[in-house]
Design a protein around this motif. Sequence first.
Motif, short mmCIF file in Angstrom:
data_model
loop_
_atom_site.label_atom_id
_atom_site.label_comp_id
_atom_site.label_asym_id
_atom_site.label_seq_id
_atom_site.Cartn_x
_atom_site.Cartn_y
_atom_site.Cartn_z
N GLY A 255 38.58 15.25 20.70
CA GLY A 255 39.96 14.77 20.67
C GLY A 255 41.00 15.82 20.99
O GLY A 255 42.05 15.88 20.35
N SER A 326 45.32 16.81 13.90
CA SER A 326 45.08 15.38 13.65
C SER A 326 45.02 15.10 12.15
O SER A 326 45.62 14.13 11.66
N ARG A 327 44.31 15.94 11.41
CA ARG A 327 44.15 15.73 9.97
C ARG A 327 45.50 15.84 9.25
O ARG A 327 45.84 14.98 8.41
N THR A 329 48.53 15.55 10.49
CA THR A 329 49.44 14.47 10.89
C THR A 329 49.15 13.20 10.12
O THR A 329 50.06 12.50 9.64
#
Length: 431
Positions: A255, A326-327, A329
């Motif tokens: 990602g 990502s985590r 956010t």
Amino acid sequence: MTTSPPARVFTLPDLGEGLTGAEVVAWRVAVGDRVAIDQVVVDVETAKATVEVPVPFAGTVLELHGDAGEVLDVGAPLLTVGVAAADRPAVPAPRANGSGSVLVGYGTEHLTARRRRDRGAAAPATPNGCAASAPARQTPPGDPAAPLVISPLVRRFAREHGVDVALLTGSGPHGVVCRRDVEEAISRAAHPAPSGAGERSGGTERVPLRGVLGSAAEKFAVSGRTPTATAWVDVDATGLLEAREVLRAARPARGIGLLALLARICVTGLGEFPELNATLDAGRGEIVRFREVHLGFAAQTDRGLLVPVVRGAHARSTAGLAADLSRLTALARAGELRPGALTGGTFTLNNYGVFGVDGSTPLLNPPEAAMLGVGRIVDKPWVCGGQLAVRKVVQLSITFDHRVCDGRSAAGFLRHVADRVERPTLLLADL
């Protein structure tokens, strides 16, 4: 003759980072409930984030101190628990800072994952201020099959002031109507707006400047007094977009997006220009340069703009940066970031292009000395290899504290970033 179990008062713990108080958002328990060690009993909002507070001992809830919306000082009574002999642990309950108060995540770690799994299925207990005795949902007025779920104290408060709770929009978790919602309705009724002003009822809305909003306001005020300068440059980002697509095709599970690539570029740039990874210690008349990069990034949430921090970003791979971004956010948008995740940054990456704007002169995030801004990427005519072509163009800006670094360093950093946006293969030289 029976005797009541001894009562123990759990006070609002020291939540760290210099925080002196917190607002009660929602109670998870009610008077008469049994609680276990490390069970989350209340959600509170600090100037940094919404925090789950666990109780450090087991027993029966005797009293809740503070309604939803009430601000309590650190050390003030939060919960009174009757502790029977069977509930007394063989070893002392975990303590934090000598106060007897367990901070979020500082207690029994094995319960954390279970609490998160069970959160959606378990019904929160009726509070004395905001949370509900069953999963709450906003209900259309007059719908008897799905009544509003609010605390009896809030119902009584609304009834005493002639407020129909069925007409209110709840600001608590899951749309629960809180005391502050009733207070706002009372205020609107007492101070109606002039005829024709505003929308619908023509009233005004007053938003308390506290919690995350209050913290942001204080930081913006400090930043506004800082002697800053901004430099910017337009850059051909076509190569960076192509590199992203190659990485996505080769490692789709990782990602890796544009923000992660820009974060990697920032880290390499700060290695070349450590003057920007710094702060000013005005009290000692010193510039403090950091060897480690703790990279903050702007994340827009329903609760306002937050700046989570990726710790040790200089030691992360690009894939590791992508995972951390990502985590953090996701946690920010869910309101589950701990206060420590929002402090300690040494440099901020601000991707305001997601709002559809080309450029900006953002305020710094004190006490940091610099911030990179990234605008939207749009198709523009561009001279490429001596020929006019349509390319993907982005505007980059660097805002910096002129007391800490000069324009030469800032321009050098910005050029470093711009070169690697245009030619991502240059990052290989930085490995």
